[in-house]
Design a protein around this motif. Structure first.
Motif, PDB file in Angstrom:
ATOM      1  N   HIS A 117      71.227  28.901  71.242  1.00 30.79           N
ATOM      2  CA  HIS A 117      71.781  28.779  69.887  1.00 30.79           C
ATOM      3  C   HIS A 117      70.967  29.595  68.886  1.00 30.79           C
ATOM      4  CE1 HIS A 117      74.690  25.910  71.136  1.00 30.79           C
ATOM      5  NE2 HIS A 117      73.858  24.896  71.296  1.00 30.79           N
ATOM      6  N   MET A 118      69.650  29.497  68.985  1.00 29.62           N
ATOM      7  CA  MET A 118      68.796  30.216  68.041  1.00 29.62           C
ATOM      8  C   MET A 118      68.895  31.723  68.244  1.00 29.62           C
ATOM      9  SD  MET A 118      67.601  27.895  66.074  1.00 29.62           S
ATOM     10  CE  MET A 118      69.249  27.206  66.336  1.00 29.62           C
ATOM     11  N   GLY A 119      69.062  32.133  69.487  1.00 35.87           N
ATOM     12  CA  GLY A 119      69.228  33.554  69.761  1.00 35.87           C
ATOM     13  C   GLY A 119      70.488  34.105  69.120  1.00 35.87           C
ATOM     14  N   GLU A 120      71.565  33.326  69.144  1.00 36.65           N
ATOM     15  CA  GLU A 120      72.813  33.759  68.513  1.00 36.65           C
ATOM     16  C   GLU A 120      72.633  33.914  67.006  1.00 36.65           C
ATOM     17  OE1 GLU A 120      75.339  30.622  69.808  1.00 36.65           O
ATOM     18  OE2 GLU A 120      75.702  31.500  71.799  1.00 36.65           O
ATOM     19  N   ALA A 121      71.953  32.955  66.372  1.00 36.27           N
ATOM     20  CA  ALA A 121      71.731  33.032  64.923  1.00 36.27           C
ATOM     21  C   ALA A 121      70.746  34.134  64.566  1.00 36.27           C
ATOM     22  CB  ALA A 121      71.235  31.684  64.399  1.00 36.27           C
ATOM     23  N   ALA A 122      69.835  34.445  65.480  1.00 36.57           N
ATOM     24  CA  ALA A 122      68.825  35.477  65.228  1.00 36.57           C
ATOM     25  C   ALA A 122      69.381  36.891  65.334  1.00 36.57           C
ATOM     26  CB  ALA A 122      67.661  35.315  66.210  1.00 36.57           C
ATOM     27  N   SER A 123      70.640  37.011  65.721  1.00 36.04           N
ATOM     28  CA  SER A 123      71.223  38.342  65.934  1.00 36.04           C
ATOM     29  C   SER A 123      71.720  38.985  64.651  1.00 36.04           C
ATOM     30  CB  SER A 123      72.378  38.245  66.934  1.00 36.04           C
ATOM     31  OG  SER A 123      73.452  37.479  66.383  1.00 36.04           O
ATOM     32  N   HIS A 124      71.668  38.251  63.541  1.00 40.51           N
ATOM     33  CA  HIS A 124      72.217  38.798  62.296  1.00 40.51           C
ATOM     34  C   HIS A 124      71.645  38.033  61.101  1.00 40.51           C
ATOM     35  CE1 HIS A 124      74.966  35.344  61.438  1.00 40.51           C
ATOM     36  NE2 HIS A 124      74.821  35.161  62.739  1.00 40.51           N
ATOM     37  N   GLY A 125      71.866  38.580  59.927  1.00 40.09           N
ATOM     38  CA  GLY A 125      71.569  37.872  58.690  1.00 40.09           C
ATOM     39  C   GLY A 125      70.154  38.031  58.172  1.00 40.09           C
ATOM     40  N   CYS A 126      69.991  37.655  56.898  1.00 40.85           N
ATOM     41  CA  CYS A 126      68.700  37.836  56.231  1.00 40.85           C
ATOM     42  C   CYS A 126      67.642  36.859  56.730  1.00 40.85           C
ATOM     43  CB  CYS A 126      68.870  37.676  54.716  1.00 40.85           C
ATOM     44  SG  CYS A 126      69.413  36.032  54.192  1.00 40.85           S
ATOM     45  N   LEU A 127      68.049  35.807  57.433  1.00 40.80           N
ATOM     46  CA  LEU A 127      67.096  34.833  57.972  1.00 40.80           C
ATOM     47  C   LEU A 127      66.952  34.971  59.491  1.00 40.80           C
ATOM     48  CD1 LEU A 127      68.046  31.670  55.866  1.00 40.80           C
ATOM     49  CD2 LEU A 127      66.112  33.214  55.535  1.00 40.80           C
ATOM     50  N   ALA A 128      67.283  36.131  60.007  1.00 44.69           N
ATOM     51  CA  ALA A 128      67.166  36.360  61.450  1.00 44.69           C
ATOM     52  C   ALA A 128      65.753  36.081  61.939  1.00 44.69           C
ATOM     53  CB  ALA A 128      67.582  37.788  61.792  1.00 44.69           C
ATOM     54  N   TYR A 129      64.754  36.427  61.117  1.00 48.34           N
ATOM     55  CA  TYR A 129      63.363  36.208  61.519  1.00 48.34           C
ATOM     56  C   TYR A 129      63.060  34.727  61.716  1.00 48.34           C
ATOM     57  CZ  TYR A 129      62.492  34.749  56.696  1.00 48.34           C
ATOM     58  OH  TYR A 129      62.531  34.079  55.490  1.00 48.34           O
TER      59      TYR A 129
END
Length: 645
Positions: A496-508
Motif C-alpha cells: 500500500h505504501m509503495g503505491e502511494a509513494a509512486s506519486h504526489g508531493c508527499l511521496a517521500y
C-alpha cells in the motif's frame, strides 16, 4: 470535475464577454493538448497573494489532463457568517466573510464533479477553531513546513494555527533556553505571523509556565528553579524573572494578544525543593499563587491568557474545591481518548461549573511513533465535537503532539484535519476535495494507518510499528504480542505504501513508511524465531538467521534510516535527529551483535546465550498485552529493562 475561474470585482458586460472568450479558448487548447492552464482574471492584490500560495501547496489550480466542465466563480466579501455558494447565470457566486471561509469554499467547489444545483451555506459551529503543531519533541518544523500547514489550515476553514514551544523559541535574556534545540528565532516567527495574516489565520503561541520544562533542568542556572522533575519552583524570585523574560519575548514576536500558558500535568507541584524549603502547602494554594503571578505578567505584556484545565480537575478529584478561576482566564479541557460521546459529556458536566469560559482540545494522533492513527482520531473528533455542540462549547483546537521523538510526519494527519473540519462545518464537502488539497485520494492516504496493523474499524489503535522495530531480538520484551499473521500484515502495508509513494508531493513520507514496513516484515518475529531455534537446538536455523536474515534486516534498516532522515530534514530543522541516529544506530549495532553471538554459539565459541537462557515472561508493562490495542511509546523502556540514563 469542476475547473473554475475567479472574478474578484464587479462584473460588467464587457468583462463577461472576455471571460467567455477565455473559456472558449481554453476548451479548444484542452482538446488539442489535453492540458488545462487555469487563468485567474482581475484579482485584487490580497486575494491574488492567497491564491498564488494555494497554487504552491495544493492541487486546486493545477493543470488538468482532461476537461469535463469549466465554470467561472465570482467572490464577494460580505458580513455573512461562513460562506454561501449559489449559481447566477454563467457563474457560481461565493459570498464569504474571512479568507479561510473563502479558501474552504473554493476547496469545496474544486471537489464537486457535477454542477451544483442547490445553494450551499456552511458555517463553522465554533467561532474559535484551529490546529496546534508541536515544536518541542525534538522536531522543530521548518518555516516552509509551517507555511504549508498554514495554507492547508486555511483551505480547510481553520481560523488559527498554534505553535507549541516549551523551550524551542529564542529568549534574548536566557541564552541557554532552547540552546542547540532548533529554537525558533524572532525573525522566523514574525515571518510566519505575517504569512498567516495573509490567509486570515491567527498564529498563536503555546508555551509552558509551570511544568514540561524538563530540557532546561540540565543547566545549573535553571536547576535552581526546578522544584522536582520538570516543574518550576513556585514563589521564587528567579522563577518570576525567568517567566518575565519568556513572556516578554513571546509578546515581541507574535502579533496576537493570545497566549496559552500551559500549566498542565504538574501533579508533583510543591513536592520537591519547595517542600524542603517551605514545608507542606496545599496544591491549590501553590497553583493559584503561581497562576496569579503568571497572569500579572500577561497583563504586563497585554496578553489574553488560556491554559489547560487538568490541574483544576485534578484538585477537584482530590476533594479540593477551594479555588476560583479568574474571569480573565480561559481554560481548555483536553481529551483524545474515546470514540464515545459519553466520556466527553461527563467531563463537560464536571468542568463547566468551574468556568464559564471553557474550551476543548481534541487530537490528531501522530504522537505514538512513526505512524498516525487517523481513523481513530476522526471517530474521536466526531464524538467530541458533537458533545461540544450540545454543551455550547465555542472553542475547539485539534492538537498535533509529537511525544518521544516526533517521528511521524506532521502531514501524516491531514485526513484527520480534513474530517474534523467537515464535522465542524457540518459540511457537504466530498472526499474528492481532499484529493484536490493533497494530491492523494482520501482512501489511499488513509492506508498509512495500516503500518500499525489490526486497525480496520478505527475504534482501537496501537503503535506496534514502533515497539516491534526497537524490540530487542534477544530480550524480546514484546515478542508475546506478535501474532502469526503480523509479518504478513506488514508486507501488505508495504505494498500500500509503495503505491502511494509512486506519486504526489508527499511521496517521500509514504516511501519512508514503505521502508519501515520492509524492515518489520522480517524483524517483527525475529526474536520469536531466534528463541524457538535456540530452545530446539536447531543450530542450522540459528546460523541461517545470523548469516541470511539479519543481514537483510540490517540492509533494509539502513535504507529506512536514509528515508527517515530525508523526511525529517525536509520537514524539520536538523536538530533532534541525532536522537534518531542514536536509536536506529543502536538497533543496527544490536542486530550485528546478535548475529555474531548466534554464530559464536553455533561454532561452539560460547556455551550459551544468557538472554535466551532466561525463562521468558510475556509482556506485562500494562495489563493489556494484545497487539490490537497495545500502545507503548517510551523508547527508553522499549529497548531494554536496563537503565538508559
Amino acid at each position: 470535475m469542476v475547473i473554475f475561474y475567479i472574478l474578484l470585482s464587479e462584473k460588467t458586460k464587457t468583462l463577461v464577454q472576455n471571460v467567455e472568450n477565455v473559456i472558449i479558448a481554453t476548451v479548444r487548447n484542452s482538446e488539442e493538448d489535453k492540458n488545462m492552464n487555469l487563468e485567474i482574471l482581475n484579482m485584487q492584490k490580497h486575494e491574488q497573494q492567497v491564491i498564488e500560495e494555494m497554487k504552491k501547496y495544493t492541487d486546486l489550480f493545477c493543470e488538468e489532463k482532461s476537461l469535463d466542465q469549466t465554470v467561472a466563480v465570482e467572490l464577494k466579501n460580505t458580513d455573512r457568517k461562513g460562506y454561501f455558494i449559489h449559481r447566477e447565470d454563467d457563474r457560481y457566486v461565493v459570498e464569504y466573510k474571512c479568507i479561510p471561509d473563502m479558501c474552504r469554499a473554493l476547496l469545496l467547489l474544486s471537489g464537486i464533479e457535477h454542477e451544483v444545483q442547490q445553494e450551499i451555506n456552511e458555517n463553522c459551529i465554533f467561532s474559535d477553531f484551529g490546529i496546534m503543531l508541536d515544536l518541542s519533541r525534538n522536531a522543530v518544523l521548518k518555516v516552509e513546513t509551517i507555511r504549508q500547514m498554514i495554507c492547508y489550515a486555511a483551505c480547510l476553514g481553520y481560523k488559527f494555527v498554534g505553535l507549541y514551544m516549551e523551550d524551542t523559541f529564542f529568549v534574548e535574556e536566557e541564552p541557554y533556553f532552547g540552546y542547540m534545540r532548533g529554537r525558533m528565532t524572532h525573525e522566523e516567527i514574525r515571518e510566519l505571523d505575517s504569512y498567516a495574516k495573509e490567509f486570515g489565520i491567527e498564529l498563536r503561541p503555546y508555551i509552558q509556565t509551570l511544568a514540561h520544562l524538563n530540557q532546561i533542568a540540565r543547566y545549573e542556572r535553571y536547576d535552581r528553579i526546578i522544584d522536582t522533575k520538570d516543574i518550576l519552583l513556585v514563589g521564587d524570585e528567579r522563577t518570576e524573572e525567568f517567566l518575565d523574560h519568556v513572556i516578554k519575548n513571546i509578546s515581541e514576536c507574535f502579533s496576537t494578544d493570545f497566549i496559552n500558558i500551559g500549566m498542565d500535568e504538574a501533579e508533583l507541584l510543591g513536592a520537591g525543593k519547595y517542600l524542603t524549603k517551605n514545608g507542606f502547602k496545599k496544591k491549590s494554594e501553590l497553583m493559584m499563587a503561581h497562576l496569579a503571578m503568571v497572569l500579572k505578567l500577561c497583563r504586563k505584556y497585554h496578553l489574553r491568557p488560556q491554559m489547560w484545565s487538568d490541574m483544576f480537575v485534578h484538585m477537584l478529584d482530590n476533594g479540593d474545591s477551594s479555588f476560583t478561576i479568574p474571569e480573565e482566564l480561559q481554560i481548555v479541557y483536553w481529551d483524545y481518548y474515546s470514540t464515545e460521546e459519553k466520556r466527553y459529556n461527563d467531563n463537560f458536566e464536571k468542568q463547566l461549573p468551574i468556568s464559564s469560559r471553557l474550551g476543548f482540545a481534541g487530537g490528531a494522533w501522530k504522537w505514538t511513533g512513526f505512524v498516525p492513527h487517523n481513523a481513530y482520531s476522526i471517530l474521536a473528533g466526531k464524538a467530541s465535537m458533537k458533545s461540544c455542540k450540545e454543551h455550547g462549547i465555542d472553542s475547539y483546537t485539534v492538537t498535533c503532539w509529537g511525544d518521544d521523538g516526533a517521528e511521524a510526519s506532521c502531514f501524516s494527519v491531514l485526513p484527520t484535519f480534513f474530517k474534523d473540519a467537515s464535522v465542524a462545518y457540518e459540511s457537504q464537502m466530498s472526499d474528492r476535495a481532499f484529493e484536490k488539497l493533497t494530491g492523494y485520494k482520501f482512501s489511499e492516504f488513509m492506508k498509512i494507518d495500516l503500518v500499525n496493523p489490526y486497525l480496520e474499524d478505527g475504534k482501537i489503535h496501537n503503535n506496534c510499528s514502533k515497539y516491534l522495530l526497537y524490540n530487542d531480538p534477544l530480550i524480546g520484551t514484546f515478542d508475546s504480542v506478535v501474532k502469526k499473521d503480523t509479518t504478513a500484515r506488514f508486507a501488505q502495508a508495504e505494498i500500500h505504501m509503495g503505491e502511494a509513494a509512486s506519486h504526489g508531493c508527499l511521496a517521500y513520507m509514504f516511501s519512508n513508511m514503505q521502508l519501515l514496513c520492509r524492515v518489520l516484515k522480517h524483524k517483527a518475529d525475529l526474536g520469536i524465531r531466534i528463541r524457538k531455534a535456540y530452545t530446539d537446538v536447531e543450530k542450522e536455523e540459528l546460523l541461517a538467521i545470523a548469516e541470511e536474515d539479519i543481514p537483510v534486516i540490517r540492509r533494509d534498516l539502513d535504507a529506512f534510516y536514509e528515508g527517515f532522515e530525508k523526511q525529517w530534514k525536509r520537514e524539520n530543522k536538523s536538530f533532534g535527529f541525532e536522537i534518531q541516529t542514536i536509536r536506529i544506530g543502536g538497533l543496527d549495532r544490536r542486530l550485528s551483535d546478535t548475529a555474531r553471538l548466534l554464530k559464536q554459539y553455533v561454532n561452539g565459541e560460547i556455551a550459551s546465550i544468557e538472554e535466551l537462557e532466561e525463562t521468558y515472561q510475556p509482556f506485562c508493562y500494562f495489563e493489556k498485552n494484545n497487539i490490537e490495542e497495545l500502545n507503548y511509546n517510551l523508547w527508553s523502556d522499549i529497548v531494554s529493562p536496563s537503565v538508559i540514563g
